[in-house]
Design a protein around this motif. Structure first.
Motif, PDB file in Angstrom:
ATOM      1  N   HIS A 158       0.819  -1.214   0.000  1.00 36.07           N
ATOM      2  CA  HIS A 158       0.000   0.000   0.000  1.00 36.07           C
ATOM      3  C   HIS A 158       0.852   1.263   0.000  1.00 36.07           C
ATOM      4  O   HIS A 158       0.582   2.209  -0.750  1.00 36.07           O
ATOM      5  N   TYR A 159       1.876   1.287   0.830  1.00 41.32           N
ATOM      6  CA  TYR A 159       2.668   2.515   0.910  1.00 41.32           C
ATOM      7  C   TYR A 159       3.532   2.723  -0.328  1.00 41.32           C
ATOM      8  O   TYR A 159       4.008   3.828  -0.578  1.00 41.32           O
ATOM      9  N   HIS A 160       3.689   1.676  -1.132  1.00 41.94           N
ATOM     10  CA  HIS A 160       4.332   1.881  -2.435  1.00 41.94           C
ATOM     11  C   HIS A 160       3.331   2.403  -3.453  1.00 41.94           C
ATOM     12  O   HIS A 160       3.472   3.512  -3.978  1.00 41.94           O
ATOM     13  N   TYR A 161       2.316   1.587  -3.728  1.00 40.34           N
ATOM     14  CA  TYR A 161       1.384   1.961  -4.796  1.00 40.34           C
ATOM     15  C   TYR A 161       0.516   3.160  -4.413  1.00 40.34           C
ATOM     16  O   TYR A 161       0.279   4.057  -5.227  1.00 40.34           O
ATOM     17  N   GLY A 162       0.035   3.183  -3.191  1.00 39.12           N
ATOM     18  CA  GLY A 162      -0.895   4.222  -2.783  1.00 39.12           C
ATOM     19  C   GLY A 162      -0.253   5.530  -2.372  1.00 39.12           C
ATOM     20  O   GLY A 162      -0.860   6.596  -2.531  1.00 39.12           O
ATOM     21  N   ARG A 163       0.986   5.471  -1.833  1.00 35.63           N
ATOM     22  CA  ARG A 163       1.603   6.683  -1.324  1.00 35.63           C
ATOM     23  C   ARG A 163       2.826   7.127  -2.117  1.00 35.63           C
ATOM     24  O   ARG A 163       2.974   8.299  -2.419  1.00 35.63           O
ATOM     25  N   ARG A 164       3.704   6.202  -2.476  1.00 38.59           N
ATOM     26  CA  ARG A 164       4.836   6.591  -3.325  1.00 38.59           C
ATOM     27  C   ARG A 164       4.353   7.002  -4.712  1.00 38.59           C
ATOM     28  O   ARG A 164       4.772   8.015  -5.258  1.00 38.59           O
ATOM     29  N   LEU A 165       3.484   6.162  -5.299  1.00 42.14           N
ATOM     30  CA  LEU A 165       3.045   6.399  -6.672  1.00 42.14           C
ATOM     31  C   LEU A 165       1.700   7.102  -6.752  1.00 42.14           C
ATOM     32  O   LEU A 165       1.276   7.491  -7.841  1.00 42.14           O
ATOM     33  N   LEU A 166       1.031   7.263  -5.607  1.00 42.49           N
ATOM     34  CA  LEU A 166      -0.239   8.002  -5.538  1.00 42.49           C
ATOM     35  C   LEU A 166      -1.299   7.402  -6.456  1.00 42.49           C
ATOM     36  O   LEU A 166      -2.072   8.116  -7.096  1.00 42.49           O
ATOM     37  N   LEU A 167      -1.356   6.067  -6.500  1.00 42.67           N
ATOM     38  CA  LEU A 167      -2.350   5.359  -7.299  1.00 42.67           C
ATOM     39  C   LEU A 167      -3.520   4.934  -6.415  1.00 42.67           C
ATOM     40  O   LEU A 167      -3.393   4.820  -5.196  1.00 42.67           O
ATOM     41  N   ASP A 168      -4.654   4.681  -7.037  1.00 44.28           N
ATOM     42  CA  ASP A 168      -5.828   4.187  -6.324  1.00 44.28           C
ATOM     43  C   ASP A 168      -5.687   2.674  -6.157  1.00 44.28           C
ATOM     44  O   ASP A 168      -5.922   1.916  -7.097  1.00 44.28           O
ATOM     45  N   ASP A 169      -5.299   2.269  -4.964  1.00 44.04           N
ATOM     46  CA  ASP A 169      -5.095   0.837  -4.674  1.00 44.04           C
ATOM     47  C   ASP A 169      -6.145   0.369  -3.669  1.00 44.04           C
ATOM     48  O   ASP A 169      -5.835  -0.243  -2.649  1.00 44.04           O
ATOM     49  N   LYS A 170      -7.373   0.609  -3.989  1.00 43.38           N
ATOM     50  CA  LYS A 170      -8.511   0.441  -3.070  1.00 43.38           C
ATOM     51  C   LYS A 170      -8.439  -0.809  -2.193  1.00 43.38           C
ATOM     52  O   LYS A 170      -8.542  -0.725  -0.966  1.00 43.38           O
TER      53      LYS A 170
END
Length: 415
Positions: free
Chosen positions: A366-378
Motif C-alpha cells: 500500500h505505501y508503495h502503490y498508494g503513497r509513493r506512486l499516488l495510485l488508487d489501490d482500493k
C-alpha cells in the motif's frame, strides 16, 4: 496452457528510479515518479549498490527514527508492536547449528527462522532507537550463524528453507553491515557458500521436476535470496540473475507465470489472477510478501519491478486483497503440469481455505502503490489498514508460515 493473458492491458511502463532524490518521507520521489515517467533499463545492476538497500533504505530508517521519537502514529503503534515481541529483546540467545534440515527426518529449521527474526528485530530496534544492546544481540546472532552454518538440507523443502531464510538472513545483515561488532565478511562468505548454490540449483533445475510443478512461492523466495545475496556482496551478476528471472524465467515465479490472467476494469479496477489463487489463501497471501520483498529490494537499487509489465503485480495484489476481503473475483480455469512427467491438473475456482488470513505483507504494497506512486489501490489499502499495525515473526503463531515475512511494515513503510 497458454501463459499469456487474454485481457492484458498496460497502465504505463516501469519507472526508472536511478538518480531520484531519496528523502526521508519519500515525497520527492513520489512526485518525481509521476505519470510522465519513462521506460527504464531495469535489469542492469546499478554501477554501485546502495547500502542499506534491501527492504529498507536510509530514508526509511531515518523516517521511522524521527517519527517514533516524536511519538507520531502509525509509526509509534508499529514500534510498540516491535518492542513487545519476544524476538526483539536484547537477551535473545541464538541456537546456531552446522546443519539445518527442512523436510524429512530430523527437522530443526525453526531454530533458524526464530533466530533470523530475532536478528532482524534487534537490528531494527538499534537502527530506530540507537540501543547498543540490541545491536550487539543482532551481531551475535548473525555472527554465530555465519561462522557455524555449513549445510541446508532435507527433502524438496530444503529449497524453501534456502530461499526464505536466505533473503531474510541477508536483510538482517544489511541492517547491521556498518556496525563494528558484525562480521560482514563471514556473513557474505556463508551466504555464497551455503545459500546461493541451492537458490541457483532450484531456479535452473527445479529439483528435476516439470518446470511448472512448484508453486510461485518456491521460485519467488529463491529469486529474492539471489537478489539479496547479490546486494549484500555487491555482486552484479547475482542481482541481474534475479531481475532477469522475474521478467522472463521459466518457472512460476516469473511475473507472467505468477499472474497468468489479467482482467481489465472489474468494477473500476484492473485485477490479476495469482498463480496460487486456486490453491488456498495462506500461500497466495504469502506470495504477496515474497514478490513484494523482491520488488522492494529492486526498488532500493533503482529498478522498478513493481510497475513492470503494466503494473502486473499491483493488479494481482488488488485481486488477492479483494478476495481476502470476502468479495468476489473473476477466475479462469488454471491448468499446469506436475511431477516429472508434467501430468496435468486444473483448478476451476479460487481456493477458499485460509481466506482472510492475516500476514504482514500489505503495508509494503500500500505505501508503495498508494503513497509513493499516488495510485488508487482500493483493495490493497483496505487490507493494509485492516491488519495494522503489522507485527513480525513471533506475532503470527509459532509455525513457519508466521515467519515467511519479516513484517513490521507499518513502522517501516508508513508515509
Amino acid at each position: 496452457m497458454s501463459r499469456t493473458s487474454p485481457h492484458t492491458h498496460h497502465e504505463g511502463g516501469p519507472v526508472s528510479r536511478r538518480g531520484l532524490l531519496k528523502t526521508a518521507g519519500g515525497l520527492t520521489a513520489a512526485l518525481a515518479v509521476g505519470a510522465t515517467a519513462t521506460a527504464t533499463t531495469a535489469g542492469a545492476a546499478p554501477a554501485a549498490f546502495t547500502h542499506p538497500g534491501m527492504l529498507h533504505n536510509a530514508g526509511d530508517l531515518n523516517r521511522a527514527k524521527v517519527r517514533v521519537a516524536a511519538g507520531d502514529d502509525p509509526w509509534l503503534s508499529g514500534w510498540n508492536r516491535l518492542t513487545a515481541n519476544s524476538h526483539s529483546q536484547s537477551t535473545w540467545t541464538n541456537r546456531a547449528t552446522a546443519t539445518i534440515i527442512r523436510g524429512g527426518t530430523g527437522e530443526n529449521y525453526p531454530q533458524l527462522y526464530n533466530d533470523i527474526a530475532a536478528a532482524y528485530q534487534n537490528a531494527l530496534r538499534w537502527k530506530v532507537a540507537g540501543t547498543e544492546a540490541n545491536a550487539q544481540c543482532a551481531a551475535n546472532i548473525l555472527n554465530a550463524w555465519s561462522r557455524t552454518l555449513t549445510t541446508v538440507t532435507g527433502n524438496a523443502d530444503r529449497f524453501l528453507a534456502a530461499g526464505l531464510y536466505g533473503w531474510q538472513f541477508a536483510n538482517a545483515c544489511e541492517l547491521m553491515r556498518d556496525h563494528p561488532a558484525f562480521d560482514l565478511a563471514a556473513a557474505q562468505d556463508m551466504m555464497v557458500r551455503v545459500f546461493y548454490p541451492l537458490n541457483n540449483q532450484f531456479l535452473t533445475g527445479h529439483n528435476d521436476a516439470c518446470v511448472t510443478n512448484y508453486w510461485a512461492n518456491w521460485d519467488l523466495c529463491n529469486m529474492a535470496s539471489v537478489m539479496a545475496i547479490g546486494i549484500l556482496t555487491d555482486n552484479a551478476a547475482k542481482y541481474d540473475q534475479a531481475v532477469t528471472y522475474f521478467k522472463s524465467g521459466a518457472g512460476n515465479g516469473s511475473i507472467q507465470h505468477a499472474v497468468p490472467y489479467v482482467y481489465g476494469n472489474v468494477e473500476g479496477y484492473d485485477l490479476g489472477q495469482w498463480q496460487e489463487s486456486g490453491r488456498d489463501q495462506g500461500h497466495t497471501v504469502m506470495g504477496m510478501g515474497q514478490m513484494g520483498a523482491l520488488c522492494e529490494m529492486a526498488w532500493n537499487q533503482g529498478d522498478d519491478l513493481y510497475s513492470y509489465d503494466g503494473r502486473r503485480f499491483m493488479k494481482a495484489a488488488q485481486y488477492v486483497a479483494k478476495y481476502n476481503l470476502n468479495m468476489d473475483v473473476p477466475f479462469t480455469t488454471y491448468t499446469w503440469g506436475t511431477g516429472q512427467n508434467c501430468a496435468q491438473q486444473s483448478q476451476t475456482v479460487p481456493g477458499a481455505a485460509s481466506r482472510g488470513q492475516v500476514r504482514p505483507v500489505w503495508a509494503m504494497l500500500h505505501y508503495h502503490y498508494g503513497r509513493r506512486l499516488l495510485l488508487d489501490d482500493k483493495y490493497i489499502a483496505q487490507m493494509c489498514f485492516s491488519v495494522a499495525p503489522e507485527g513480525g515473526g513471533g506475532d503470527y503463531g509459532t509455525t513457519s508460515g508466521g515467519f515467511d515475512q519479516l513484517g513490521f511494515g507499518t513502522l517501516m513503510y508508513a508515509k
